[in-house]
Write an enzyme that holds these catalytic residues in place. Structure first.
Site, PDB file in Angstrom:
ATOM      1  N   CYS A 123     -15.544 -34.041  25.912  1.00 26.66           N
ATOM      2  CA  CYS A 123     -15.811 -32.678  26.368  1.00 26.66           C
ATOM      3  C   CYS A 123     -16.925 -31.970  25.596  1.00 26.66           C
ATOM      4  CB  CYS A 123     -14.524 -31.859  26.347  1.00 26.66           C
ATOM      5  SG  CYS A 123     -14.627 -30.376  27.396  1.00 26.66           S
ATOM      6  N   GLU A 134      -9.633 -35.592  29.498  1.00 18.63           N
ATOM      7  CA  GLU A 134      -9.280 -35.258  28.123  1.00 18.63           C
ATOM      8  C   GLU A 134      -7.804 -34.865  28.029  1.00 18.63           C
ATOM      9  OE1 GLU A 134     -10.851 -32.036  24.754  1.00 18.63           O
ATOM     10  OE2 GLU A 134     -11.415 -31.824  26.873  1.00 18.63           O
ATOM     11  N   LYS A 175     -12.358 -36.699  18.885  1.00 22.47           N
ATOM     12  CA  LYS A 175     -13.367 -35.729  19.322  1.00 22.47           C
ATOM     13  C   LYS A 175     -14.148 -35.207  18.120  1.00 22.47           C
ATOM     14  CE  LYS A 175     -13.664 -31.630  22.330  1.00 22.47           C
ATOM     15  NZ  LYS A 175     -12.869 -30.755  23.224  1.00 22.47           N
TER      16      LYS A 175
END
Length: 688
Positions: A177, A52, A121
């Site tokens: 994540c 990430e 994200k």
């Protein structure tokens, strides 16, 4: 030699890379990413995943508000795009991107000089040490379907599927994540929409025990989604102002770990593994609730967009698997779990038999003891069932029934075993009743002629089982069957009143290789005493035989089962991958060759007589025999087998459970599949 290339058998090789990061130095990070991409490409991987915000560094904090850094990150992405022109691998890299006044934490998918798509994200953590909402906007804020990067219009959004047009099973989706840490990760919907490979670009600072928690998350998500899962976490070079980073990369397939990086490493690293896409497709097809889930959540998966790309998989030439396939798939290879596994198998067998005895209102069991593997395991289980029920082992009525082919060795072993276990032992010579039957049907053997055909063999098997059932009537007892899963699969049992039949089977879902393993474990732990352990080792060293044909008086039985039905070590391998996964014959042969090639095999289980290697020609021959016996010749026997407890996830052949099939089906489709299997070994030392 394309047969020996795993890309032609439903596999792809993937990679996870952990570069050493330079905070706020995107071009340096791009060069390190490219170097790892080149390594993965040299290993013939087709997909590589990086952490990430890896182009900027995750721990830049308010530096993300600096226009110079954001512009440098775009330039770094374009540098990777340029480098990808000369590579045959998809790269998934992390970077911050500004889109219409909002900053997003993104994953960019780059391939062959193109940016295939960019995924923002979805869930931004803003608790404890995380403050992502300070810098970034969540994916749902974006209304753009496309953005312009480097002069090209690029698909943008959290619901993108990247689909290889030349390998329909290769479809991947990306989350970032925290997306994995929420109750319903975006990857769950992506899997239902068709993604077989799920990717997570993570930073994930390290705290005590967090690595195990990550493994559990990744393992469980890959298992729930019946998918592969690639996970990368930030490592060396991230700021340690308040946090530490371990560079944790993992590759999982349906709950099973295939590869993992070395944590806390201060150099760039990349690990690869092969994913069996066909296995994932089979599991999804068989697990009907997966399709039900797709229907229930159809409103959440219909808006996924498919981004097609030509994967150009390297299908030519020889390319063996690096993935280890155990030679004995039914046997636990992890020695640390060996005792736990063996105990559990015994518990399943014992509970099944004890429950059946209680339900039938019986306190005695009858079984035939040959001095071989199957009856030994059945006797051990039956004695333990009596222990569980609080009944004396004398209630186990064990009978050894020598006939024309019984060797002195196995007869002696049977007698010693019955005495060692404390059951009630009997010996009945069935030759007189067999001779009577042979005379009644006019068989030449009744006149002393050496005609040892199937009838001659089945008369003996039938007489033994007939005796056991009548003895059970007299003794008010239950007949415990001894035949195992391997014999059921190959039809190596006598139909009707023969060893195929009993009141209850205990070994019916336990293959021969696993029975060997169980008996060897029993011998090793010496719970029954050293003399009994020595006897069990002697039984393990005895040739597997039905002992139905007269022969010499040598130390071993004259008749060899494996000379007729094939080596159980190999046939059990074939059974597992045909029954559990329904693989094509060519793939089964490729996996068998992979497992039995000297370069690639796991530990050898105790109790097995080692065979170092099977050639592809030998594998082809025994597989053809297996397919004929399994699909065309033996189902009628399995259609009416007695009740038995299912032991392993490898499946059983019970018509009431795992396997229902017509008894009169031909095997032409499977035998034709053998034609694609070569007989010449590949050159593993040459170029690939």
């Amino acid at each position: 030699m394309e047969f020996f290339n795993f890309y032609n058998h439903g596999f792809i090789r993937v990679a996870v890379g952990i570069p050493v990061v330079r905070i706020a130095d995107p071009l340096a990070n791009a060069e390190r990413t490219i170097a790892l991409l080149e390594q993965a490409d040299e290993r013939h991987a087709v997909l590589a995943v990086f952490p990430e915000l890896g182009l900027s560094g995750y721990s830049c904090e308010d530096l993300f508000g600096q226009a110079a850094l954001l512009e440098a990150c775009r330039d770094a992405l374009l540098r990777i795009r340029e480098a990808s022109l000369r590579l045959s691998i998809v790269a998934v890299v992390g970077l911050p991107l500004e889109v219409n006044g909002a900053l997003y934490n993104c994953a960019a998918v780059v391939y062959r000089g193109r940016i295939l798509g960019i995924v923002p994200k979805t869930y931004l953590p803003n608790y404890r040490e995380f403050y992502e909402l300070r810098q970034f906007a969540p994916a749902e804020y974006a209304r753009e379907q496309e953005i312009v990067v480097g002069g090209d219009a690029v698909p943008f959004g959290s619901r993108l599927l990247f689909a290889a047009v030349d390998e329909p099973l290769f479809v991947f989706a990306v989350e970032i994540c925290e997306d994995l840490w929420v109750p319903i990760p975006p990857s769950s919907y992506a899997a239902m929409a068709g993604a077989t490979v799920l990717i997570n670009l993570s930073a994930s600072n390290i705290t005590i025990g967090k690595d195990d928690y990550r493994r559990e998350l990744v393992s469980n998500q890959s298992a729930r989604c019946l998918a592969a899962y690639l996970y990368t976490a930030a490592g060396w070079g991230e700021s340690t102002t308040d946090l530490a980073w371990d560079g944790h990369g993992m590759i999982y397939e349906n709950g099973n770990r295939l590869a993992e990086t070395e944590r806390f490493l201060d150099v760039n690293q990349v690990v690869t593994a092969e994913i069996d896409l066909e296995r994932l497709a089979v599991d999804r097809r068989r697990q009907g609730t997966f399709a039900q889930s797709r229907f229930e959540h159809r409103d959440r998966i219909e808006d996924f967009r498919r981004i097609p790309f030509q994967a150009d998989l390297p299908r030519e030439g020889v390319l063996p698997l690096e993935r280890v396939y155990e030679r004995f798939p039914y046997v636990a290879s992890d020695l640390r779990r060996k005792e736990e596994r063996c105990r559990e198998i015994y518990q399943i067998q014992v509970q099944g038999l004890a429950t059946r005895l209680q339900a039938a209102g019986l306190q005695k069991a009858v079984l035939g003891i040959s001095g071989g593997l199957d009856s030994t395991q059945a006797l051990l289980v039956t004695c333990r069932a009596m222990d569980r029920l609080g009944l004396p082992r004398s209630n186990v009525l064990a009978y050894t029934m020598p006939s024309f082919g019984t060797s002195e060795r196995t007869l002696a072993q049977a007698i010693k075993l019955m005495a060692a276990l404390g059951c009630t032992a009997h010996q009945i010579d069935v030759r007189p009743s067999c001779n009577q039957m042979l005379r009644d049907i006019g068989h030449p053997a009744a006149q002393g002629k050496a005609v040892y055909d199937t009838t001659f063999e089945n008369v003996q098997a039938g007489e033994r089982t007939s005796h056991l059932f009548r003895l059970a009537n007299v003794q008010n007892a239950l007949v415990v069957g001894t035949s195992d899963l391997s014999e059921m699969a190959l039809g190596w049992c006598t139909y009707g009143v023969g060893d195929q039949m009993a009141h209850y089977h205990v070994n019916a879902s336990v293959p021969k290789t696993l029975i060997r393993h169980l008996i060897a474990w029993e011998a090793e732990r010496e719970a029954l005493g050293s003399e009994t352990s020595d006897l069990l080792r002697e039984i393990l060293a005895t040739e597997i035989s039905p002992e139905l044909i007269p022969g010499g008086n040598g130390d071993q039985p004259e008749q060899r089962s494996e000379a007729v039905v094939g080596p159980y070590s190999l046939q059990d391998f074939h059974l597992y991958y045909i029954l559990r996964f329904g693989y094509r014959p060519a793939k089964v042969a490729f996996l068998a060759w992979t497992a039995w090639n000297d370069r690639n095999h796991g530990s050898w289980p105790s109790g097995e007589l080692e065979r170092p290697q099977w050639s592809i020609a030998e594998i082809k021959g025994w597989l053809r025999l297996f397919l004929r016996r399994f699909f065309a010749e033996s189902q009628f026997k399995r259609s009416c087998i007695p009740n038995a407890p299912k032991v392993g996830s490898g499946g059983s052949l019970s018509p009431r459970g795992d396997y229902r099939a017509p008894s009169d089906s031909p095997a032409m489709v499977w035998l034709a599949g053998c034609d694609a299997i070569p007989e010449q070994e590949p050159n593993l030392s040459g170029p690939r």
